[in-house]
Each structure stands twice: as C-alpha cells, then as structure tokens.
Enzyme design. Structure first.
Site, PDB file in Angstrom:
ATOM      1  N   ARG A   1       0.832  -1.214   0.000  1.00  0.00           N
ATOM      2  CA  ARG A   1       0.000   0.000   0.000  1.00  0.00           C
ATOM      3  C   ARG A   1       0.864   1.261   0.000  1.00  0.00           C
ATOM      4  NH1 ARG A   1      -2.915   3.041   4.206  1.00  0.00           N
ATOM      5  NH2 ARG A   1      -4.956   3.709   3.407  1.00  0.00           N
TER       6      ARG A   1
ATOM      7  N   HIS B   1       0.483   4.142  -2.770  1.00  0.00           N
ATOM      8  CA  HIS B   1       0.154   5.527  -2.430  1.00  0.00           C
ATOM      9  C   HIS B   1       1.283   6.482  -2.786  1.00  0.00           C
ATOM     10  CE1 HIS B   1      -3.406   4.819   0.568  1.00  0.00           C
ATOM     11  NE2 HIS B   1      -3.493   4.081  -0.528  1.00  0.00           N
ATOM     12  N   ASP B   2       2.502   5.995  -2.782  1.00  0.00           N
ATOM     13  CA  ASP B   2       3.620   6.822  -3.227  1.00  0.00           C
ATOM     14  C   ASP B   2       3.509   7.118  -4.715  1.00  0.00           C
ATOM     15  OD1 ASP B   2       6.161   8.131  -3.237  1.00  0.00           O
ATOM     16  OD2 ASP B   2       7.085   6.284  -3.964  1.00  0.00           O
TER      17      ASP B   2
ATOM     18  N   ASN C   1      -3.796   8.415   4.188  1.00  0.00           N
ATOM     19  CA  ASN C   1      -2.606   7.927   4.894  1.00  0.00           C
ATOM     20  C   ASN C   1      -2.630   8.163   6.395  1.00  0.00           C
ATOM     21  OD1 ASN C   1      -1.430   7.173   2.411  1.00  0.00           O
ATOM     22  ND2 ASN C   1      -0.582   9.227   2.116  1.00  0.00           N
TER      23      ASN C   1
ATOM     24  N   HIS D   1      -6.327  -5.894  -2.490  1.00  0.00           N
ATOM     25  CA  HIS D   1      -7.174  -5.946  -1.300  1.00  0.00           C
ATOM     26  C   HIS D   1      -7.521  -7.367  -0.886  1.00  0.00           C
ATOM     27  CE1 HIS D   1      -8.685  -1.493  -1.584  1.00  0.00           C
ATOM     28  NE2 HIS D   1      -7.428  -1.606  -1.216  1.00  0.00           N
ATOM     29  N   THR D   2      -6.843  -8.324  -1.457  1.00  0.00           N
ATOM     30  CA  THR D   2      -6.942  -9.698  -0.963  1.00  0.00           C
ATOM     31  C   THR D   2      -6.131  -9.863   0.322  1.00  0.00           C
ATOM     32  OG1 THR D   2      -6.788 -12.029  -1.595  1.00  0.00           O
ATOM     33  CG2 THR D   2      -4.959 -10.622  -2.242  1.00  0.00           C
TER      34      THR D   2
END
Length: 314
Positions: free
Chosen positions: A58, A62-63, A90, A189-190
């Site tokens: 994640r 997000h980076d 975040n 998202h697993t």
C-alpha cells in the site's frame, strides 16, 4: 543532407534524454547485494507481522499515485511543506516506514549513497506480495528520490473508498493505467485491513451487501464511534495473496464501497468473474499492472536525489 543527419542526431539525443528508462540491473555493479538485503528485511518484518506485507504494498501504491514513484510519501513534514503522511488516505493508516528505514540503513552500510528510497520501496512491495503467496514481477530500478511532498496532491490523487466506478476509472486513467489495471490492482485488497470509518457508509447505506456480512460488520462498526476498528479486506485469507477477493465481490461481500463498485452490474463485472475463477489470469494481470504502476513518472538521471535518510531531504 548534413542538416538532415544533424536533426536526426538531435532527435535521437532528445529521446534518450527524456525517456530514461528503469532497468532491472541498474545496481548490478554499484550495489550487487541490494536485492537480497531488501528481501531479507521484508522477510523479517512480514514474518514478525504478516499484515506488514499489505502495508508495504500500500505504501508503494500511495507513493506512486502522488506525482510518481519518488518516495515522497516517506518524507516527514518540514517548515517548507506539509507532506503526504497526514493526507486523508494515509493519516493514522499508512505503515511500514520503520521497515523501509531499517532496510535503507542496511543498504547504506553496504553501498553508501547509492540506492534510492523509491527503489527500496518498489522492491519491498514486490517481495511482500511474493512472500504472502502472490506473483512476482521484474522491478525496474534507477529511480531517484523527490525533495518535496504535498498533502494536497495526495488528497487529490489517491483513490478514496467511497469512489464510484466512474471515478475509479478516471483516477487510474490519470495515472496512465487501464480498466484492466484497475481491476487487477484492486486485487491487492486480498490482503490487509481497513478501518471502520472507511467502510461504515457501505454497510449502512448501500443495498448491494450480503445481509449476513452486513450484520456481522455492523456488530463491529457502529453508526458512530469505533472509527479505527479494523476488519480484513478479505475475511477468508487476509494474510494470503490469492483470488478470494474477487470471489467476495461476486458474493457481495466487499468491505469497501469502491471495491463492490467493480462488481455491480457494470463494465468490469466480466473481469471480476474471470479473476474469481482463474487465479493465474489474475496473477498475470496483477504483475503487469504493478510493472506499469511502479513506472509512473520516476525521477531519473540528475533529477531528485539519493536520500541518505528516507524521512528527510539531504
């Protein structure tokens, strides 16, 4: 004729200068033990806390979604800017900074001032997925680190859990990612957890939620309070990277509104069905998507810097 060849040389030179590409053997001479050092650090961290694998993946995601894969998410706030760590997506949820710092410290002992934090983060994301049973992919290297970060850019760029399918498609398109990339990469998202505040609206307001699952989640996440209570994004195998996330979508057991949007009588339904019954297809498209994701607007050449401490500019 001479002017033609001169123009050709100028064009070739311009292309080479503007299209510097990442390569898997970037550190083969300058830091040949980089990959085993990163893998060892990830293995240690994820063995101690399996959830950390999802956190590192994640962090990389997000980076990259905020002005490219430049490790800007790792920068602490300064007098000159408010960084990305307190952005909505975040704040009190992004984790793994200490793991990256530990790996960076070990890399610095081996190869001082050579390897970027952005490259370490990209490798750590890959190694985390592999450790938890997911696919591997070739990680191009040669990124450099940014010297600034922006909370406002993070708020405007990272997809939110309340997004509609249309908003998700546009958000990924803005990063040069396709609808297939969107669906496959959402399969991240697993693994991992989500906070009550991010799925409350889904379980109280949306109609496309399995009744028994809704009841269970409402018992954990009331209409008010318990904002930071966590539930697994995949309630069956939350620390194993597999295709059960997509099976959950088909069964209307997505934890987040944005996830269930991928299977809600729309254009992405067929891909979700495909991945729910074909792990190999999911793994292949996920790996391809991660290669594209990790190549979003990297700083190369003389741009940026190689941070010594990932949390601050040199």
């Amino acid at each position: 004729m001479a002017s033609y060849y001169l123009l050709l040389l100028v064009l070739v030179g311009a292309t080479a200068a503007s299209g510097a590409e990442l390569c898997t053997d970037f550190y083969s001479c300058s830091c040949p033990n980089l990959l085993p050092i990163v893998k060892k650090g990830v293995t240690k961290a994820v063995t101690k806390e399996p959830r950390m694998g999802a956190s590192l993946l994640r962090l990389h995601f997000h980076d990259c979604f905020v002005n490219g894969c430049d490790a800007s998410i790792l920068l602490d706030d300064t007098r000159n800017f408010i960084g990305e760590q307190t952005a909505a997506a975040n704040n009190q949820s992004a984790r793994g900074f200490n793991v990256i710092d530990d790996i960076k410290a070990n890399v610095e002992k081996e190869c001082p001032g050579v390897v970027s934090c952005a490259d370490i983060l990209a490798l750590a994301a890959r190694d985390s997925v592999v450790y938890l049973g997911g696919p591997s992919w070739e990680v191009g290297l040669g990124r450099r680190d940014s010297t600034k970060a922006s909370r406002s850019d993070a708020n405007n760029s990272i997809p939110a859990p309340f997004f509609s399918l249309k908003a998700l498609i546009q958000n990924f398109h803005n990063q040069g990612l396709s609808v297939t990339d969107l669906v496959a990469l959402s399969g991240a998202h697993t693994i991992g957890l989500a906070q009550c505040k991010n799925f409350r609206a889904h379980i109280y307001n949306d109609s496309n939620v399995d009744p028994s699952y809704r009841k269970f989640l409402q018992s954990k996440c009331p209409k008010s309070g318990n904002d930071n209570i966590h539930e697994p994004l995949d309630d069956q195998t939350p620390i194993h990277f597999d295709n059960l996330y997509f099976q959950n979508l088909v069964r209307k057991k997505a934890l987040l509104h944005s996830d269930q949007e991928l299977f809600n009588g729309s254009s992405t339904d067929n891909l979700v069905r495909k991945y729910s019954t074909n792990t190999a297809a999911f793994f292949e498209d996920f790996a391809k998507g991660m290669v594209k994701l990790s190549n979003i607007k990297p700083l190369t050449g003389s741009k940026g810097q190689i941070r010594i401490n990932c949390g601050k500019v040199n």
